[in-house]
Scaffold this active site. Sequence first.
Site, short mmCIF file in Angstrom:
data_model
loop_
_atom_site.label_atom_id
_atom_site.label_comp_id
_atom_site.label_asym_id
_atom_site.label_seq_id
_atom_site.Cartn_x
_atom_site.Cartn_y
_atom_site.Cartn_z
N ILE A 54 0.84 -1.19 0.00
CA ILE A 54 0.00 0.00 0.00
C ILE A 54 0.88 1.25 0.00
O ILE A 54 2.01 1.23 0.49
CB ILE A 54 -0.96 -0.02 1.23
CG1 ILE A 54 -1.96 1.13 1.19
CG2 ILE A 54 -0.18 -0.08 2.54
CD1 ILE A 54 -3.08 1.01 2.23
N CYS A 55 0.35 2.33 -0.54
CA CYS A 55 0.97 3.65 -0.50
C CYS A 55 2.25 3.68 -1.34
O CYS A 55 2.20 3.45 -2.54
CB CYS A 55 1.19 4.05 0.96
SG CYS A 55 1.62 5.78 1.23
N ALA A 56 3.39 3.93 -0.74
CA ALA A 56 4.65 3.94 -1.48
C ALA A 56 5.30 2.56 -1.54
O ALA A 56 6.25 2.35 -2.29
CB ALA A 56 5.62 4.94 -0.83
N PHE A 68 0.38 5.26 -3.96
CA PHE A 68 0.25 6.68 -3.68
C PHE A 68 0.58 7.43 -4.97
O PHE A 68 1.49 7.03 -5.69
CB PHE A 68 1.20 7.09 -2.55
CG PHE A 68 0.92 8.44 -1.99
CD1 PHE A 68 -0.06 8.61 -1.01
CD2 PHE A 68 1.60 9.55 -2.45
CE1 PHE A 68 -0.33 9.87 -0.50
CE2 PHE A 68 1.33 10.81 -1.94
CZ PHE A 68 0.35 10.97 -0.96
#
Length: 182
Positions: free
Chosen positions: A101-103, A122
Site C-alpha cells: 500500500i501507499c509507497a 500513492f
Amino acid sequence: MSHVLVPLAQDCEELEAITITDLLVRAGISVTTCGLDEQPVKASRGTTIIPDTSIDKILDASFDLIVLPGGLPGADHLRDDARLQSLLKKQAAQGKYLAAICAAPKALAEAGALEGKTATSFPGVLEALNKPNITISQNPVEIDGKVITSRGPGTAMDFTLTLIELLEGQEKRDEVESQLQR
C-alpha cells in the site's frame, strides 16, 4: 488458518501498519510483524511499534501473504533490504499472495513482482519508477492475480478487508466489516 507477514521498516506509515495488523487479527488470521533490525520501529508520525520479531528470524518461514505498509522513507527501506527482496521473490515464485500500500509497491516493483501487472500506489510513486511493463491504475485497491496494491492511508481499511476476503472468504470479510460500523 492463514499466516501473514507484515514487515515494518523504520519510518513506515503507522496508520497503514496498525490497520493492516488489527483487521487481519480481527479476522482470526495469524499475523507476524517483523522489523528490519532489532530495534522498535519509529513510524513516520512518531508512533513507536514493537515488532514480534526481526526479519533475520523468519527468513525460512512460510507465509500465505506478505503485506507491506507504506510511508516514506519506510517504503525505501523495504525496497533496499536484500533480505526482504529475497522473501518477496520467493513468495512470488511460490505463487503466493503479495500486497503493498501507499509507497510500498515500489518494493514489489524492485522484486519484479509487478512486471506485466496492473497496480496502484500513492500518486506518483509508480510513475516515478518509469517501468513500462507496469500498468498504473488509479483505483483505491487493485488486484492482479496474486498481487494486491492500494493507494494510501485512506484506503487501508478497504485494502485490508480485500486481503481478508482473498484469504478467508466473503463471509469472514463481512463479519469483520460489520464490527467496524462503516
